[in-house]
Design an enzyme around this catalytic site. Structure first.
Site: not given
Length: 418
Positions: A166, A199, A279
């Site tokens: 992402h 992901d 992230s």
């Protein structure tokens, strides 16, 4: 996928428990002056004073001797070490030999582990920023440019960086930010491959630069609740590049729902502070090894200290394919399950909704509204199955694709390219 929450419990004041100040109250007792007088009672008889016995003098003598001995001993213990002649005696050598002169050991998180500064010194240079730029819009409404930043870790000497999907999703431009002495050095990079369902993604530094460090991948199966961990990343962007946060593993193998279809994945839960921009960054154990990729945090109001990382052992089996350049087909599509197939009187497969210009799919003759039923000689039902079969090939390979079109079936040849 990062979700922010507000910390309403930000009170810097501390309350010291168990420090009550109890004051002692003086109490004076006064007897009844007009009552019973013990001194006047016939039961009371004054006895003559006795002379001090010899034991009193003995006790005084012993006490004096003890005090003198303490003073003499203290003087000797103070003076002897300063006397050069004493240093040549066996007593001095024995005492000196029993002294511990080595370094005082520091606290470590695990047996034979490292201190937190040592871990940061080892892994920190391998942690990078992943900067992206995406362009959206069309001719009528104009184009909009959006930028984002996440984190990642260099995993080999060739400059491959592990991060979240992402972070790079939809990006037309990707750059890697190296952390050099707290300053960010931006270099060009490209997306190599990804697994959207898990992901995870891999990007590669394309500029000719020296790789500052390579991170070591650990064993997430050996992770236990209560184990001390740290996270390194770029919360809130470039300004806080290389931020280090500390915490513990709160739980392992935590099942989390990740999409609207109810799909669940396993994560490591930690109370280590993870914020927007973390992230793709690593979760690291006390041996300086990556045990997870930081991905999620709770979005519930009033909740803190709940972050989640993809276990590194879930990623390792996929790395071989992720390090290979992604092969393109050039389609956008959706799955046709048995229920939809029965309702529309079509076969199960992948419905093509869009074909990209100049793509391998367009060159092979694939058209919108085609339903792909077979790929590389295997019957398929989902886009994920196509991607799995595609990953087994290399650039330039040709595969047969069977499509359902206008109540008939066609077999096409598609050449895979990077």
């Amino acid at each position: 996928m990062d979700k922010e929450f507000n910390n309403d419990n930000n009170n810097p004041n501390f309350i010291m428990m168990g420090s009550n100040d109890n004051k002692n109250e003086e109490r004076k007792y006064e007897g009844n002056k007009e009552g019973f007088n013990f001194n006047k009672s016939p039961l009371y008889e004054k006895k003559p004073k006795r002379r001090r016995g010899i034991m009193s003098y003995v006790a005084v003598g012993v006490a004096s001797a003890l005090i003198g001995g303490i003073i003499t001993t203290s003087t000797v213990l103070y003076a002897l070490p300063k006397y050069e002649g004493f240093k040549n005696t066996e007593l001095y050598k024995t005492l000196k030999g029993n002294q511990y002169t080595g370094p005082i050991p520091e606290f470590t998180s695990v047996k034979e582990g490292m201190t937190i500064p040592e871990v940061v010194q080892k892994v920190g240079p391998a942690v990078v920023g992943v900067s992206t730029k995406s362009i959206s819009g069309d001719i009528l409404f104009g184009q909009q440019v959006s930028e984002g930043i996440g984190s990642g870790a260099i995993i080999n000497e060739e400059g491959y960086v592990l991060t979240n999907y992402h972070v790079i999703e939809g990006a037309q431009q990707v750059k890697v930010i190296l952390n050099e002495d707290g300053k960010g050095k931006e270099v060009n990079a490209k997306v190599v491959n990804y697994d959207a369902n898990r992901d995870i993604a891999v990007v590669k530094i394309t500029d000719d630069v020296k790789i500052p460090a390579v991170a070591t991948l650990g064993d997430s199966d050996a992770t236990a609740p209560g184990q001390q961990v740290i996270a390194i990343g770029n919360p809130l962007g470039r300004e806080f590049l290389g931020t280090v946060t500390q915490g513990i593993v709160s739980a392992v193998n935590r099942d989390i729902v990740v999409d609207n279809n109810g799909s669940t994945l396993k994560f490591i839960q930690t109370d280590t502070a993870i914020n927007k921009g973390n992230s793709g960054g690593p979760l690291i154990n006390a041996k300086g090894e990556i045990i997870g990729v930081n991905t999620l945090k709770t979005g519930r109001a009033g909740v803190e200290g709940m972050g989640f990382a993809i276990p590194i052992n879930e990623i390792k089996p996929k790395l071989e394919d992720l390090l290979k350049p992604i092969l393109k087909i050039g389609i956008i599509g959706g799955n046709v399950d048995e229920k939809k197939a029965k309702e529309n009187n079509v076969p199960v497969g992948v419905l093509v909704t869009e074909v990209q210009d100049f793509s391998p799919a367009q060159k092979a003759g694939i058209q919108p509204r085609d339903i792909i039923t077979s790929f590389d000689g295997k019957q398929i039902k989902t886009m994920a199955e196509i991607n799995d079969l595609k990953a087994k090939h290399k650039n330039g390979d040709t595969v047969k694709v069977e499509v359902y079109r206008e109540k008939g079936t066609k077999t096409l040849e598609l050449t895979l390219t990077e």
